[in-house]
Write an enzyme that holds these catalytic residues in place. Sequence first.
Site, short mmCIF file in Angstrom:
data_model
loop_
_atom_site.label_atom_id
_atom_site.label_comp_id
_atom_site.label_asym_id
_atom_site.label_seq_id
_atom_site.Cartn_x
_atom_site.Cartn_y
_atom_site.Cartn_z
N ASP A 89 6.03 34.87 -55.74
CA ASP A 89 6.82 33.99 -54.86
C ASP A 89 7.04 34.59 -53.46
O ASP A 89 7.44 33.89 -52.55
CB ASP A 89 8.18 33.68 -55.49
CG ASP A 89 8.02 32.93 -56.79
OD1 ASP A 89 7.48 31.82 -56.76
OD2 ASP A 89 8.37 33.48 -57.84
N VAL A 144 -1.07 36.22 -60.46
CA VAL A 144 -0.14 35.53 -61.38
C VAL A 144 -0.52 34.05 -61.55
O VAL A 144 -0.59 33.54 -62.66
CB VAL A 144 1.32 35.69 -60.91
CG1 VAL A 144 2.28 34.96 -61.86
CG2 VAL A 144 1.68 37.16 -60.80
N CYS A 171 6.19 23.09 -59.27
CA CYS A 171 5.24 23.24 -58.16
C CYS A 171 3.81 23.19 -58.64
O CYS A 171 3.47 23.71 -59.70
CB CYS A 171 5.49 24.57 -57.46
SG CYS A 171 6.94 24.52 -56.42
N ARG A 218 10.35 22.18 -64.40
CA ARG A 218 9.78 22.80 -65.60
C ARG A 218 10.86 23.31 -66.55
O ARG A 218 10.57 23.77 -67.64
CB ARG A 218 8.88 23.97 -65.20
CG ARG A 218 7.58 23.53 -64.60
CD ARG A 218 6.73 24.70 -64.22
NE ARG A 218 6.36 25.54 -65.33
CZ ARG A 218 5.41 25.24 -66.21
NH1 ARG A 218 4.74 24.12 -66.11
NH2 ARG A 218 5.12 26.07 -67.20
N LYS A 247 17.60 30.58 -58.05
CA LYS A 247 17.04 29.34 -58.62
C LYS A 247 16.36 29.63 -59.96
O LYS A 247 16.36 28.78 -60.85
CB LYS A 247 16.03 28.75 -57.63
CG LYS A 247 15.01 27.83 -58.27
CD LYS A 247 13.90 27.50 -57.32
CE LYS A 247 12.64 27.05 -58.02
NZ LYS A 247 11.89 28.09 -58.72
N ASN A 248 15.79 30.83 -60.11
CA ASN A 248 15.06 31.12 -61.34
C ASN A 248 15.94 31.71 -62.44
O ASN A 248 15.43 32.13 -63.48
CB ASN A 248 13.84 31.99 -61.04
CG ASN A 248 12.79 31.20 -60.27
OD1 ASN A 248 12.90 29.98 -60.14
ND2 ASN A 248 11.79 31.87 -59.74
N1 EPU Z 1 1.25 30.72 -68.52
C1 EPU Z 1 0.39 30.27 -69.48
N2 EPU Z 1 0.92 29.63 -70.57
C2 EPU Z 1 2.26 29.45 -70.73
C3 EPU Z 1 3.15 29.93 -69.73
C4 EPU Z 1 2.60 30.57 -68.64
O1 EPU Z 1 -0.83 30.42 -69.36
O2 EPU Z 1 2.67 28.85 -71.74
C5 EPU Z 1 0.70 31.38 -67.32
C6 EPU Z 1 0.96 30.57 -66.05
O3 EPU Z 1 0.02 29.54 -65.89
C7 EPU Z 1 0.89 31.61 -64.97
C8 EPU Z 1 1.46 32.86 -65.67
O4 EPU Z 1 1.37 32.60 -67.07
O5 EPU Z 1 -0.44 31.84 -64.62
C9 EPU Z 1 2.87 33.21 -65.31
O6 EPU Z 1 3.70 32.08 -65.50
P1 EPU Z 1 5.23 32.23 -65.92
O7 EPU Z 1 5.42 31.60 -67.25
O8 EPU Z 1 5.62 33.65 -65.73
O9 EPU Z 1 5.93 31.36 -64.83
P2 EPU Z 1 7.11 30.31 -65.00
O10 EPU Z 1 8.11 30.80 -65.97
O11 EPU Z 1 6.56 28.94 -65.17
C10 EPU Z 1 8.68 31.40 -63.22
C11 EPU Z 1 9.31 30.93 -61.95
C12 EPU Z 1 8.25 30.85 -60.86
C13 EPU Z 1 7.64 32.24 -60.69
C14 EPU Z 1 7.06 32.72 -62.02
C15 EPU Z 1 6.50 34.11 -61.95
C16 EPU Z 1 11.09 29.55 -62.75
C17 EPU Z 1 11.67 28.20 -62.87
N3 EPU Z 1 9.91 29.62 -62.16
O12 EPU Z 1 7.73 30.40 -63.55
O13 EPU Z 1 8.91 30.48 -59.68
O14 EPU Z 1 6.62 32.18 -59.72
O15 EPU Z 1 8.08 32.69 -63.03
O16 EPU Z 1 7.48 35.03 -61.62
O17 EPU Z 1 11.69 30.55 -63.14
C18 EPU Z 1 9.13 29.49 -57.58
O18 EPU Z 1 10.29 29.92 -57.60
O19 EPU Z 1 8.59 28.94 -56.57
C19 EPU Z 1 8.33 29.61 -58.77
C20 EPU Z 1 7.17 28.99 -58.94
#
Ligand code: EPU
Length: 441
Positions: free
Chosen positions: A311, A333, A121, A97, A23-24
């Site tokens: 996750d 995280v 989420c 997102r 999914k990611n």
């Molecule tokens: N963050 C910021 N500013 C930003 C972006 C991120 O402060 O502009 C912070 C977030 O708030 C968080 C941390 O950085 O505290 C990490 O966030 P990240 O950007 O790595 O997460 P994401 O890209 O939004 C993806 C996965 C998540 C997974 C995380 C960490 C997707 C669609 N989602 O999220 O997956 O937990 O990376 O590995 O790829 C899930 O599958 O249930 C899920 C939430």
Amino acid sequence: MSSVLTVRGGVPLSGRVAVRGAKNLVPKAMVAALLGSEPSTLRNVPEIKDVEVVTSLLQLHGVTVAKDPVTGDLTLDPTDAKTAPSTEIDAHAGDSRIPILLCGPLIHAIGEAFIPDLGGCKIGDRPIDYHLSSLRSFGAVVEKRPGGIHISAPKGLKGTKLELPYPSVGATEQVLLAAVRAEGITELRGAATEPEIIDLICVLQKMGAIISVQTDRTIRIEGVQELRGYVHSALPDRNESASWASAALVTRGDIFVQGASQLDMLTFLNTYRKVGGGFEIHDDGIRFFHPGGKLTPLVLETDVHPGFMTDWQQPLVVALTQADGVSIVHETVYENRFGFTDALIRMGANIQVHRECLGSVPCRFGQRNFLHSAVISGPTQLKGTDIDIPDLRGGFSHLIAALAATGTSRVTGIEIINRGYERFTEKLEGLGADFDFTDGN
Ligand code: EPU
């Protein structure tokens, strides 16, 4: 009427489930197709909500998305990409997102992007500041408009040097998708290197991009003028695999996860073994089982790759309620990923959540008001209850708790699970779970 899953607990889950593309990764590989000058084909695509959302967003922007009726492979043709009406894009607000990652590819394809307010989420604030400052660093102009943000690049995107304050998965992908066709060289320091990111890099390399990943979290991208299409089979979903692994442990079951890959799950497997879970690696998947006897408590910190993934944390916490002693889990995280423990406590689990960093390394959330460390004492007998699913992984965790509990649980909000777990109720049925499903749609 909303869908309801009535679960009668106490049956060990046993049998086979197949996991498909992650999914990611899949939605991001779909977005990458916009960067090509010809069609791309993506294989191993799961039937999940996030794929539907990105399909319709791409279609709104003139991309033809065709699905093979037998294999489910997607062919994405970006040659007629166009600006989409912002009201229609807006209709997708709140769903996912992924839209934020359309910025770079849309600017390259049509010169501008409008991104609706984002969903996903509810596991913390989930800001997009890294994404926007990265885009600005490439020369993009970001403007807040009603219902979303408008991004343009009057002079095109130019290669840049930038450093992320935290190795964000999404922001790293944002930079990759913008940099591959930007003019000149981009150097990204502090990048995330999750297997899904490396798979996206493989997709982009197939398209003609030049990207090198260094051991110190630096990624260097040499921009090229044009990219081709790709043919790619998505890497398997290691988060779904880990979820079923925890389900086997929690219900004292035995689940063969077809498609699970050892390479992407090394850290998870070490932890699973330390807790007392059994596993066998096969060429086509991994068998996860409860070997009998007691589970062992542990001290665990979530982290970016190659650490223990956030996750994986929620389903494993349910298993720790069955371990013999006190476990500590420090979530580093997301600041708010223990909300799901409220329902577990109602089911009889003994869990306290704390603001302090209960781990070896103080994290960004220490000394702030975030309940991001959990102390879990076990073993406790879980009892069935009414549950409204809060988020994807938390929801899965509630379900496996209900499946292990004595008595009956009434679970609502099950649609959230379909965002990331393909044919979820079908899989549960195949594993011998005892439940009734009333579809509200
Ligand atoms: N963050 C910021 N500013 C930003 C972006 C991120 O402060 O502009 C912070 C977030 O708030 C968080 C941390 O950085 O505290 C990490 O966030 P990240 O950007 O790595 O997460 P994401 O890209 O939004 C993806 C996965 C998540 C997974 C995380 C960490 C997707 C669609 N989602 O999220 O997956 O937990 O990376 O590995 O790829 C899930 O599958 O249930 C899920 C939430």
